[in-house]
Write an enzyme that holds these catalytic residues in place. Structure first.
Site, mmCIF file in Angstrom:
data_model
loop_
_atom_site.group_PDB
_atom_site.id
_atom_site.type_symbol
_atom_site.label_atom_id
_atom_site.label_comp_id
_atom_site.label_asym_id
_atom_site.label_seq_id
_atom_site.Cartn_x
_atom_site.Cartn_y
_atom_site.Cartn_z
ATOM 1 C CE1 TYR A 314 -3.637 -2.520 1.071
ATOM 2 C CE2 TYR A 314 -2.390 -2.882 3.085
ATOM 3 C CZ TYR A 314 -3.420 -3.227 2.241
ATOM 4 O OH TYR A 314 -4.239 -4.269 2.565
ATOM 5 C CB CYS A 341 13.988 -10.895 -6.897
ATOM 6 S SG CYS A 341 15.344 -11.869 -6.251
#
Ligand code: PLP
Length: 416
Positions: A314, A341
């Site tokens: 968020y 990653c």
């Protein structure tokens, strides 16, 4: 501005000797105090008050036990959450089952436990009847649609997948009464992480008004008004905690005007608060393991987004304290990152912090709700341990860290 910590650097260093970073640690004393504050704020309700803690916020039985001791029930929305509540020894009436898009096996378990089932859609009436039967007590979730302005996390109600329209819910009470249900509840939840007390007061008004309309049009007494969760917490140091006494006082005015003065059933008031109960009382403890100087300055820590997803998902702010450097000037600007990653695996972006050295202990605040619970195993990342800082100052391991064996436990290498 700094946020307070319930432990010292020395204490945490001692804990780390036994439990390596990263881990979440929860403050029992503060959780109990918050629970008591909520109960006290709603003491005035003639029909009684109960918070059903939203299990998804912190699904740990040791925390649930503490909340149960403080008089809370549990709001569940899946089979494992129902089973957790059962394991903690919650009896049926102390379990609210507020689910959506629900498979019938979950309704069956909820019915078997005697939980308060909260239907999300009018078609679920028949579905429930067919697969589990209609219980004596039944609740329905209202979606006010364009009547209510949205909130930034949950969005506009008319865009939200939850609940019945007004016409449907009135029809729903008629059908359920006819099918033999005896006691009725009404629920809505239209906000998430909302800090404005007026927002909750407005939601309560909306529901209390609807209670009158339901009585008039469906001839049903609403015995139980469930205002849902969604009370926010001050993640940023300059934000203010929601004054629950103020919220309660505003709700009381509407209750007197729209329920009591109209001679409606003196309904119980219920909430499903998760975040506001445990959120501020959890901390993710991690260590700086790398520093990197490229186009920006990076501090790599040993926790990652798998331990706390909110910043990555968020862009949520979580305050960071560099333990022991609380008084140092915040004269460095860092991205504090994990090892996924994924470039959104950042606990903080362009954050002003004191100079961080490798080995420094970093405290990420407000991880007590929707923190560990949202964890995942992407990239082979393992979920961390959870610790409880008890009232007497001792520490208890309430969930061990995952191991590679846990990660492999659903695989069968022998059939390769
Ligand atoms: C998520 C949720 C809650 C809890 O929300 P908080 O923001 O943690 O208070 C309560 N009820 C329902 C139906 C939910 O989906």
């Amino acid at each position: 501005m700094e946020k307070k910590l319930p432990f010292t650097k020395e204490q945490i260093e001692k804990i780390i000797e036994q439990y390596p970073t990263p881990f979440h640690i929860y403050d029992e004393k503060a959780i109990r105090e918050t629970a008591r504050k909520f109960n006290l704020a709603f003491k005035w309700v003639p029909g009684g008050y109960k918070n059903y803690f939203a299990v998804k916020a912190l699904p740990n039985p040791h925390i649930m036990k503490i909340l149960q001791e403080e008089g809370m029930g549990f709001d569940c929305s899946s089979l494992p959450e129902l089973l957790l509540a059962e394991k903690v020894g919650a009896s049926g009436i102390d379990i609210m089952f507020t689910s959506n898009n629900t498979p019938y096996t979950e309704y069956q378990k909820a019915k078997e436990l005697g939980a308060k089932i909260n239907l999300d859609d009018i078609t679920h009436i028949e579905y429930l009847e067919k697969h589990a039967g209609i219980p004596d007590f039944i609740c329905m979730r209202y979606n006010p649609g364009p009547l209510k302005e949205g909130n930034s996390i949950i969005g506009k109600p008319e865009e939200a997948k939850y609940g019945f329209t007004k016409e449907q819910i009135i029809e729903g009470y008629k059908i359920l009464k006819q099918k033999g249900a005896k006691k009725f509840g009404l629920h809505t939840m239209v906000a998430s992480n909302e800090l404005n007390p007026e927002y909750f007061a407005d939601t309560a008004r909306l529901l209390f008004t609807l209670v009158g309309e339901i009585k008039e049009k469906a001839g049903v007494d609403i015995e139980f008004i469930n205002l849902g969760g969604g009370i926010g917490i001050p993640y940023k140091p300059d934000q203010k905690e929601v004054d629950i006494h103020l919220v309660s006082g505003l709700i009381r005015q509407s209750y007197e005007e729209l329920i009591e003065k109209k001679g409606l059933y003196p309904a119980k008031i219920v909430t499903e608060s998760g975040r506001a109960i445990t959120g501020p009382h959890g901390y993710l403890i991690t260590k700086a393991i790398h520093e990197k100087h490229i186009y920006k300055e990076y501090i790599g820590v040993d926790a990652c987004m798998a331990n706390l997803m909110r910043p990555g998902m968020y862009g949520a702010y979580h305050h960071i304290t560099v333990l022991g450097k609380e008084k140092n000037p915040c004269d460095h600007v860092y991205d504090v990152v994990g090892s996924l990653c994924e470039n959104n695996d950042k606990f903080a972006v362009d954050r002003q912090l004191p100079e961080i050295k490798i080995g420094d202990i970093i405290v990420i605040h407000d991880t007590g709700a929707h923190g560990h619970a949202m964890g995942f195993n992407y990239n082979g990342k393992l979920r961390s341990a959870e610790l409880l800082l008890k009232e007497d100052g001792t520490v208890k391991l309430i969930r061990r860290a995952e191991t590679v064996e846990d990660y492999f436990s659903t695989l069968d290498f022998s059939s390769l």
